[in-house]
Design a protein around this motif. Structure first.
Motif, short mmCIF file in Angstrom:
data_model
loop_
_atom_site.label_atom_id
_atom_site.label_comp_id
_atom_site.label_asym_id
_atom_site.label_seq_id
_atom_site.Cartn_x
_atom_site.Cartn_y
_atom_site.Cartn_z
N HIS A 67 0.82 -1.22 0.00
CA HIS A 67 0.00 0.00 0.00
C HIS A 67 0.86 1.27 0.00
N VAL B 46 -5.53 1.19 6.61
CA VAL B 46 -5.23 2.02 5.44
C VAL B 46 -6.07 3.29 5.44
N GLU C 44 -4.64 0.85 -3.42
CA GLU C 44 -3.86 0.62 -2.19
C GLU C 44 -4.30 -0.66 -1.50
#
Length: 427
Positions: free
Chosen positions: A65, A257, A274
């Motif tokens: 990511h 994330v 991501e």
């Protein structure tokens, strides 16, 4: 100007390194207590954990990511380790045999996660992770692990069946210290509350015992062992368990994330790329955990808190710190010294850190109004999930191993129930 930049980068790298170290040090000691490992075995587990945490965090920041998110030992895997240790003994499997089966479970979970990422399946699974599912998962996780941590604080892990009063009093004090620093301190005292608590507790233990634990003779330099628990063993039951764990772990990946992206100022950004890349590398990291016989990692959402508190938004210091921790693992004397941290202290620090997770669970569950539908789903999942945790493991001994390992784990049962009920009972 260059000198100032070097100093700033060095200080930020050291701060990230301490955060990585503090977040990695406790769980190997907890696992060592559950599986009755010797000091040398715990030191080896810690060495491999440091190496995999550093490598996993490094890989995510470079090809996953690409964000400064620590990959650390995961609470859900402590739950899996604990339950499989009990069910394994019930079925006549040794603790070493269970560890070999757990290596297979981590590798298979990694394969599923890698497939989810490579074929972009993860972005289609996102809708099932509603706030109700995430909140239930966090809440049941804290309920299930609180027993393990409390046993460790009271000195009940291993062969002891009576509360060790001296250890329990020190552990309780450290629990309050970590909790107090987390809630009332500011700046670096708040950010490193777990690390400070462990350090204080360790010093108190040495003063009370009168001497530091003997580390013994260890090599100055050594590479982490591959399959240190023995060659992986296989049972058909671990396939559906690994698939279920992989699906549940996606919620942790997504939450981390999103949280860090928001702290970095990327509100409203499309995160599908991501998530897909991060999930694929997440799978690789689980495979590495199985190969190096460590504890599987997850992206820790506490990284967002660290960034928000310190203002460290640059990725370079995080990459340097990850590499430094990986390098750190090659020197067993340093790792062995850290492994001497008393288990009650490690458990107390972890117990304090999970207080915040309870708050996160409540916030997720109450994001939307608790109407009759949501309260019914929660009630069913909580009652059956938590009820399963209190059932003796032997009640499932007549069932196939697959059903034993799933039904004995209240976390998996409760989380699966809330997912199924939410999908079947639409608004």
């Amino acid at each position: 100007m260059n000198t100032q930049k070097i100093v700033k980068t060095s200080m930020e790298t050291i701060q990230w390194f301490i955060f990585l170290l503090a977040s990695s040090v406790a769980l190997p000691i907890v696992i060592g207590g559950i599986f009755e490992m010797s000091f040398a075995e715990i030191a080896g587990l810690m060495q491999r954990t440091f190496f995999v945490v550093g490598l996993a965090s490094f890989l995510q920041s470079i090809i996953g990511h690409k964000m400064p998110i620590m990959e650390g030992p995961a609470g859900i895997w402590i739950s899996i380790f604990s339950v499989m240790a009990v069910t394994g003994l019930q079925n006549g499997r040794s603790l070493d045999g269970t560890l070999q089966l757990l290596q297979t479970t981590m590798i298979l979970t990694g394969i599923f996660l890698f497939i989810f990422g490579i074929f972009k399946i993860s972005q289609f699974i996102l809708p099932i992770f509603t706030p109700l599912v995430t909140g239930t998962f966090f809440f049941l996780l804290t309920v299930q692990l609180s027993g393990t941590f409390l046993e460790g604080m009271l000195g009940l892990q291993g062969e002891s069946s009576n509360i060790q009063v001296k250890e329990a009093l020190i552990a309780t004090f450290i629990f309050l210290v970590v909790l107090g620093l987390s809630f009332f301190a500011k700046g670096w005292l708040k950010n490193y509350s777990m690390f400070i608590g462990i350090l204080i507790g360790w010093i108190i233990f040495i003063l009370v015992e009168g001497e530091a634990p003997a580390i013994g003779d260890v090599q100055l330099f050594a590479l982490p062992d591959v399959f240190a628990f023995g060659m992986p063993s296989f049972n058909i039951s671990v396939i559906p368990i690994s698939l279920l764990i992989a699906v549940i772990l996606l919620s942790n990946m997504i939450a981390s994330v999103v949280a860090v992206d928001q702290v970095l100022g990327n509100e409203g950004k499309d995160r599908r790329k991501e998530i897909n890349h991060g999930t694929a590398v997440f799978g690789i990291n689980h495979g590495l955990s199985g190969v190096f016989s460590s504890i599987a990692n997850v992206p820790l959402s506490t990284s967002a808190g660290f960034i928000g508190l310190t203002g460290q938004k640059r990725k370079a210091p995080f990459i340097y710190a990850s590499f430094l921790l990986m390098l750190f693992a090659f020197f067993p004397p340093i790792v062995a010294f850290i492994s001497a941290i008393p288990a009650p202290i490690a458990n107390a620090a972890l117990m304090a850190s999970f207080v915040q997770l309870v708050g996160l669970a409540i916030r997720n569950v109450t994001i939307q109004p608790l109407d009759n539908r949501r309260m019914t789903i929660l009630g069913v999942a909580y009652l059956i999930g938590m009820g399963t945790m209190f059932l003796p493991p032997e009640v499932f001994s007549e069932f196939p191993l697959l059903i034993q390992n799933i039904m004995s784990n209240g976390l998996l049962v409760g989380t699966a129930l809330v997912i199924i009920l939410e999908q079947l009972w639409r608004e």
